[in-house]
Design a protein around this motif. Structure first.
Motif, PDB file in Angstrom:
ATOM      1  N   LEU A   1       0.746  -0.946  -0.287  1.00  0.00           N
ATOM      2  CA  LEU A   1      -0.281   0.154   0.091  1.00  0.00           C
ATOM      3  C   LEU A   1       0.669   1.253  -0.042  1.00  0.00           C
ATOM      4  N   GLU A   2       2.353   1.079   0.883  1.00  0.00           N
ATOM      5  CA  GLU A   2       2.320   2.233   0.816  1.00  0.00           C
ATOM      6  C   GLU A   2       3.523   2.920   0.104  1.00  0.00           C
TER       7      GLU A   2
ATOM      8  N   LEU B   1      -3.414  14.291   7.923  1.00  0.00           N
ATOM      9  CA  LEU B   1      -4.438  13.087   8.069  1.00  0.00           C
ATOM     10  C   LEU B   1      -5.512  13.147   9.025  1.00  0.00           C
ATOM     11  N   SER B   2      -6.797  12.726   8.519  1.00  0.00           N
ATOM     12  CA  SER B   2      -7.456  12.431   9.992  1.00  0.00           C
ATOM     13  C   SER B   2      -8.291  11.096   9.464  1.00  0.00           C
ATOM     14  N   VAL B   3      -8.345  10.236  10.623  1.00  0.00           N
ATOM     15  CA  VAL B   3      -8.803   8.836  10.080  1.00  0.00           C
ATOM     16  C   VAL B   3     -10.040   8.775  10.816  1.00  0.00           C
TER      17      VAL B   3
ATOM     18  N   ARG C   1       1.421   5.987   7.739  1.00  0.00           N
ATOM     19  CA  ARG C   1       2.568   6.502   8.709  1.00  0.00           C
ATOM     20  C   ARG C   1       3.806   5.878   8.019  1.00  0.00           C
ATOM     21  N   ALA C   2       3.607   4.904   7.041  1.00  0.00           N
ATOM     22  CA  ALA C   2       4.868   4.929   6.732  1.00  0.00           C
ATOM     23  C   ALA C   2       5.350   6.005   5.356  1.00  0.00           C
ATOM     24  N   LEU C   3       4.332   6.655   4.874  1.00  0.00           N
ATOM     25  CA  LEU C   3       4.622   7.516   3.725  1.00  0.00           C
ATOM     26  C   LEU C   3       5.320   8.870   4.848  1.00  0.00           C
ATOM     27  N   HIS C   4       4.910   9.148   6.213  1.00  0.00           N
ATOM     28  CA  HIS C   4       5.698   9.615   6.723  1.00  0.00           C
ATOM     29  C   HIS C   4       6.641  10.035   7.305  1.00  0.00           C
ATOM     30  N   GLY C   5       6.710   8.381   7.507  1.00  0.00           N
ATOM     31  CA  GLY C   5       8.254   7.717   8.416  1.00  0.00           C
ATOM     32  C   GLY C   5       7.977   8.016   9.892  1.00  0.00           C
TER      33      GLY C   5
ATOM     34  N   LYS D   1       3.433   2.314  16.752  1.00  0.00           N
ATOM     35  CA  LYS D   1       3.109   3.058  18.904  1.00  0.00           C
ATOM     36  C   LYS D   1       2.627   4.345  17.997  1.00  0.00           C
ATOM     37  N   PRO D   2       1.457   4.977  19.056  1.00  0.00           N
ATOM     38  CA  PRO D   2       1.966   6.931  18.582  1.00  0.00           C
ATOM     39  C   PRO D   2       2.068   6.787  19.242  1.00  0.00           C
ATOM     40  N   SER D   3       2.305   8.761  18.800  1.00  0.00           N
ATOM     41  CA  SER D   3       2.930   9.770  19.734  1.00  0.00           C
ATOM     42  C   SER D   3       2.677  10.119  21.074  1.00  0.00           C
TER      43      SER D   3
END
Length: 312
Positions: free
Chosen positions: A190-191, A207-209, A231-235, A239-241
């Motif tokens: 997908l990435e 992005l908001s999901v 997440r992969a695109l943004h690196g 785990k969420p911040s």
């Protein structure tokens, strides 16, 4: 043609509310053969932001606006709206054709029609090109994924409600399987498909999901796939911040090294397929109806806030 919703028709809202939208008559070539609606608040200043709003299947642009309350946000916070609208000649259930190869690639079909609409509104109303955003429900959410993938340089942010990741299907049988949570490509696949949609190298839209945990139409695993793809695109790490509760629902956030929020996810416990609404009390917008679900949280308000559109 694919319906992401049941075959009942949303009828929420009053006639006066439905009549708020105007037609965008001319907007360049229209290879996707879509209609276009706009809402421009009176006295909108130059340099205002623009939100592109994509309805779900079995809905019109006006019906979705009544339900979600975007024109209420537009009035309060001085925002222009563009509402592309599907035609039955293209899809009997009025769903955007997010999985069709001719309607999911840059420079063709429905994505190019929407891109030309955006350019027309920007030109007509002096929109700030750095503050263009897009959101959609269901098939509109899946087409939001398409637009963010194929025209990432156009949008500062997006919001996908009960949608699917870009590149998850390219045939009707595959789309039906993905909706039920079966056979999704891997996160890496997908990435790769997202990165290969354009030659763009960033920066990427935030992005908001949003997804209901009990969605019986588009399985909630699709929200996880969207998160993994972006997440992969943004690196960003898996785990969420941070994680906290808003109006009783979990909000997970992924931020960059400077603590800028890049991705947020709301999981609406117990909610079926639709747009989450709060229609009474503080920060309430819209009107409940089919696929417009009163759950005591306004996705419209919180999405606008995430994008920085809400005045402090």
């Amino acid at each position: 043609m694919l319906n992401l919703m049941d075959p009942s028709t949303y009828m929420g809202g009053s006639n006066s509310q439905k009549d708020r939208l105007a037609d965008l008559q001319e907007f360049g070539s229209n290879p996707g053969d879509l209609n276009a609606k706009i809402y421009i608040p009176a006295g909108l200043p130059a340099g205002a932001p623009l939100v592109v709003v994509l309805h779900g299947s079995d809905q019109t642009a006006a019906e979705y606006d009544v339900g979600a309350g975007w024109s209420e946000i537009a009035d309060l916070y001085r925002v222009a709206l563009l509402l592309p609208e599907q035609r039955r000649v293209n899809n009997l259930m009025l769903g955007f054709n997010w999985f069709e190869p001719d309607d999911s690639n840059r420079g063709a079909g429905e994505p190019l029609s929407i891109r030309h609409m955006v350019e027309q509104v920007v030109s007509d109303h002096g929109i700030d090109r750095q503050r263009i955003f897009i959101t959609g429900l269901s098939s509109g959410g899946a087409m939001t994924s398409v637009m963010l993938a194929t025209y990432p340089e156009t949008f500062a942010g997006g919001a996908i409600i009960a949608g699917l990741p870009y590149g998850s299907a390219d045939t009707l049988p595959a789309a039906l399987l993905r909706m039920k949570g079966h056979g999704s490509p891997t996160e890496q696949q997908l990435e790769t498909r997202l990165r290969n949609a354009t030659s763009h190298e960033g920066p990427w839209p935030i992005l908001s999901v949003w997804h209901g945990s009990d969605d019986q139409t588009v399985d909630a695993s699709n929200a996880a796939a969207i998160l993994g793809q972006w997440r992969a695109l943004h690196g960003l790490d898996q785990k969420p911040s941070s994680t906290h509760t808003v109006n009783g629902y979990s909000r997970r956030v992924w931020s960059d090294a400077g603590d800028r929020e890049l991705i947020e996810e709301f999981s609406i416990t117990g909610m079926d397929h639709g747009t989450p609404l709060k229609t009474q009390g503080k920060n309430s917008f819209g009107s409940s109806g089919d696929y417009m679900l009163e759950v005591n949280i306004s996705s419209t308000f919180h999405i606008a806030d995430f994008w920085g559109l809400i005045a402090t």
